[in-house]
Scaffold this active site. Sequence first.
Site, short mmCIF file in Angstrom:
data_model
loop_
_atom_site.label_atom_id
_atom_site.label_comp_id
_atom_site.label_asym_id
_atom_site.label_seq_id
_atom_site.Cartn_x
_atom_site.Cartn_y
_atom_site.Cartn_z
N SER A 144 -9.92 2.48 2.84
CA SER A 144 -8.98 3.16 1.97
C SER A 144 -8.02 2.22 1.24
O SER A 144 -7.36 2.63 0.29
CB SER A 144 -8.14 4.13 2.83
OG SER A 144 -7.33 3.42 3.77
N SER A 149 -10.53 0.20 7.10
CA SER A 149 -9.90 0.27 5.78
C SER A 149 -9.23 -1.01 5.30
O SER A 149 -8.75 -1.06 4.18
CB SER A 149 -8.88 1.41 5.74
OG SER A 149 -9.53 2.65 5.75
N LYS A 204 0.85 -1.20 0.00
CA LYS A 204 0.00 0.00 0.00
C LYS A 204 0.88 1.25 0.00
O LYS A 204 1.91 1.29 0.68
CB LYS A 204 -0.91 -0.02 1.24
CG LYS A 204 -1.94 1.12 1.29
CD LYS A 204 -2.89 0.97 2.47
CE LYS A 204 -3.90 2.11 2.53
NZ LYS A 204 -4.87 1.96 3.63
#
Length: 490
Positions: free
Chosen positions: A158, A182, A78
């Site tokens: 997210s 998330s 990420k």
Amino acid sequence: MTDLTDLTLAAALDGLKSKQFSSAEITGAFLQAMEKSRVLNAYVVETPEKAMEMARASDARIAKGEGGRLEGAPLGIKDLYCTKGVRTTACSNILGEFTPTYESTVTQNLWDEGAVMLGKLNMDEFAMGSSNETSRFGPPINPWRRKGDNAGLTPGGSSGGSAAAVSGNLCLAATASDTGGSIRQPASFTGTVGIKPTYGRASRYGMVAFASSLDQAGPIAKTVEDSALLLEIMCSHDPKDSTSLKVETPDWRSDVRKGVKGMKIGIPKEYRIEGLSEEIEALWQQGIAWLKAAGAEIVEISLPHTKYALPAYYIVAPAEASSNLARYDGMRYGARVEGNNLTQTYEASRASGFGKEVQRRLMIGTYVLSSGYYDAYYLRAQKVRAKIFQDFVGAFEQCDAILTPACPSTAFAFGEKSGDPLEMYLMDVFTVTANLAGLPGISVPAGLSASGLPLGLQVIGKALDESACFRVGGVLEDAASFVAKPDRWW
């Protein structure tokens, strides 16, 4: 032979160890898949040269009979984790082309065990969002589609890029992060497994901060076993993070097959929210039945302050964000827009660098921390947070783990909720409580909706009892036998 990109992390590691294929071969297969799947927009930085270099080094170690627990396994990272020499922007314009000179602790743990980096994954800007629509690079697209409908769907947020990449077979597994859901919400939207560990289990050093008392690292993977395997390596005590816990990391992988016989599973009555869809209620009941059949005892519990969790979260998180993001001023790193003086340079850099959702949350955070409103909002939210924690303490006197839906809906189309921030924030209704209380939570795919989209169930454990999450998650995974894959349209 199975397509190498279809393999689970555990199966790939077995194949690498037994030399059925090399790390260079499986890494090459993923790089090809990434090239053909750019329409999914899962990766914001691809690192093919670095990946092949790491893969060849892994193959050399394997040939000598050496190697770590992730030797040769290609993973996605990420874009929240600092990666030395590789651009890291948290998908925000304000970080420009920022390239860290150091490595985050979590990613360093992965490289120390021989993992291979394929690239950096898309996400909501500074991890603020539930649909990945706030990314400066545009949203990643969910590989799943509704039956008879070609509308592009969100993979959640997210960690949308992480979920889309794992679901679309663009990495064996991925790192993600969870501040209010998330990891678990994107996992539910994409038919993958995501776990947020206990707050403090994984180091936050080198993770771009959103809300420091809530942020926690974790993986998104294809199976419960894969998530256990990866989490074991991501977690470690780190003196560079003052909130890092000095605790041993258990053998979670072995917990996945231990079953739930004799365990008490709590069902919180407050999670039966108004307007909960019949499909999700039915899936929840099915999950209860599966656990009962596996030998667990089901008990109804009460978490009375649940209805205050979202309002408290959306005061505490923006307040912490307004403090954390004050460091982005265009001076020492990131993008700068020149003004006539220092103040104007700050204003112009922030106005052009931060997206609308980030600006909205920073304004809320600054407001609730201002002298006239601190007691009325922030202080009260922290008191509510303490009450929510106490609710869980009381509930866990009656049960070993808690079962809830992971999300109030399936994946939705882009633009469907972005016009109404409150409707978007409701996506976190089942997940924020675990963050506010610092507890572990896992989302496991448990079925498909009538429109053919994945639905997940969430298991919340006591602090430092990820083992319970993996035990219950393993039983749910076996009972659900979720083998559905998205039809390839990309």
